[in-house]
Enzyme design. Sequence first.
Site, PDB file in Angstrom:
ATOM      1  N   ASP A  68       0.838  -1.207   0.000  1.00 21.47           N
ATOM      2  CA  ASP A  68       0.000   0.000   0.000  1.00 21.47           C
ATOM      3  C   ASP A  68       0.870   1.254   0.000  1.00 21.47           C
ATOM      4  O   ASP A  68       0.637   2.194  -0.769  1.00 21.47           O
ATOM      5  CB  ASP A  68      -0.920  -0.009   1.230  1.00 21.47           C
ATOM      6  CG  ASP A  68      -1.718   1.276   1.379  1.00 21.47           C
ATOM      7  OD1 ASP A  68      -2.700   1.459   0.652  1.00 21.47           O
ATOM      8  OD2 ASP A  68      -1.339   2.103   2.239  1.00 21.47           O
TER       9      ASP A  68
ATOM     10  N   LYS B  64       1.579   4.490  -2.903  1.00 19.30           N
ATOM     11  CA  LYS B  64       1.485   5.900  -2.520  1.00 19.30           C
ATOM     12  C   LYS B  64       2.814   6.620  -2.729  1.00 19.30           C
ATOM     13  O   LYS B  64       2.843   7.766  -3.200  1.00 19.30           O
ATOM     14  CB  LYS B  64       1.035   6.015  -1.059  1.00 19.30           C
ATOM     15  CG  LYS B  64      -0.379   5.511  -0.820  1.00 19.30           C
ATOM     16  CD  LYS B  64      -0.704   5.438   0.664  1.00 19.30           C
ATOM     17  CE  LYS B  64      -2.114   4.916   0.899  1.00 19.30           C
ATOM     18  NZ  LYS B  64      -2.416   4.750   2.342  1.00 19.30           N
TER      19      LYS B  64
END
Length: 427
Positions: free
Chosen positions: A202, A206
């Site tokens: 994750d 980002k």
Amino acid sequence: MAVKKVYVGLLGFGNIGSSVYKVLTEGMSAITHKENLEIVVKKILEKDIEKARKIVDEKLLTDDFSRILDDDDISVVAEFIGGTQPALDYALALLKKGKSFVTANKELLATHWHRLDKAARESGAGLYYEASVAGGIPVIKTINESLQANNITNIYGIINGTTNHILTDMSEKGRSFPEALSDAQKLGLAEPDPSYDIDGLDAVYKLSILASLAFHAKVPVGRIFHEGIRTVTTEDIANAAELGYVIKLLAIGKKNGASIEARVHPTMIPQSHPLASVKGAFNAIFIKGDPVGDLMLYGRGAGGPPTASAVVSDIITACQAQKHRYTTFYNDDEPSKEVTFVSDWETEYYIRLSAANQPGVLAKISGVFGKFGVNLASVKQRRPNGGSAPVIFVTYMAHEHAMMAAIAEISKLPEVAKVDNVIRIEN
């Protein structure tokens, strides 16, 4: 001046989608007052219509994507489906139709940004993605609209709330990693399969987005090193505290000329660093630029209301834009050949291992470090447990490749039962 009326569509009506709808309905009078704009949700794509009709008028709901795609009144569409399919197909179809696309989908953007950007440029539609990184924290607009004059050289981010909550829990309550993870799952902060968060992927998506914007060069997901927090123990956290550090899952981006390093891994940072005080599910991004100096943005990085704040901001921007903004760096599937990605970075290291409790062992291990040019700053041997003793090494600045080679050789020494953990240090 007459109020401008814009019709929008929503793809998905889960936690974020319903939060966005709530802001666009309950908060519309304030938006109209501030922005001279009326935003009307005309259609919502949702598979589970039976569930969604309990919240919203059934007339707004559809399970047929073409009802949004082919509606000429709808000029802006916000997506909350997640994943890459069917989100990618929907996004490309909407952009080719000239409808501006707003997304909170970091995986979609990080892996298919070049395709979305190209489709948006060709039709003149807008592509907006503030909510894809750090929830309600306006870090993307800060980089794009407030720091244009800066040469950004460093980004350090706590950009995954789940792992930060787990590490905070371990630090403050003394829970083991499995216990802290279980608690996060009970609170709804971690998924039943938590690997996406705890293994660092994750944060990789980002960081890919943030680093590309900050360094004005495409930083693909595949060029970002990542390592999760599964191996972090309460012993490591206690040792870090004794050394004056805290452990965070840190997304790190550094740029030096045309060289970029990008990595996500557990990191020891000084207790005095601004990021050290970021606890629980909060996010923070620390930016170093010239001429701005040091800058930190802090807030809730996930959840319906914070993410809805960023999505609605993008919807408003898309509705008002006379001309949409696109990336100005080389944005293709592969990065520009002018950019070099560094895998052999330099940093300090913490190493915890179990070694035989006998004379000459520490000297033998230190000799291996020396062989690979790794200079030791400190060595601490804990009270022996039977025939072995825990040993803590902290290095000065060392190259990643040299350190991993040293660790591989040390692991093979008969006197070393196990190299328990290696954690990088950023000062």
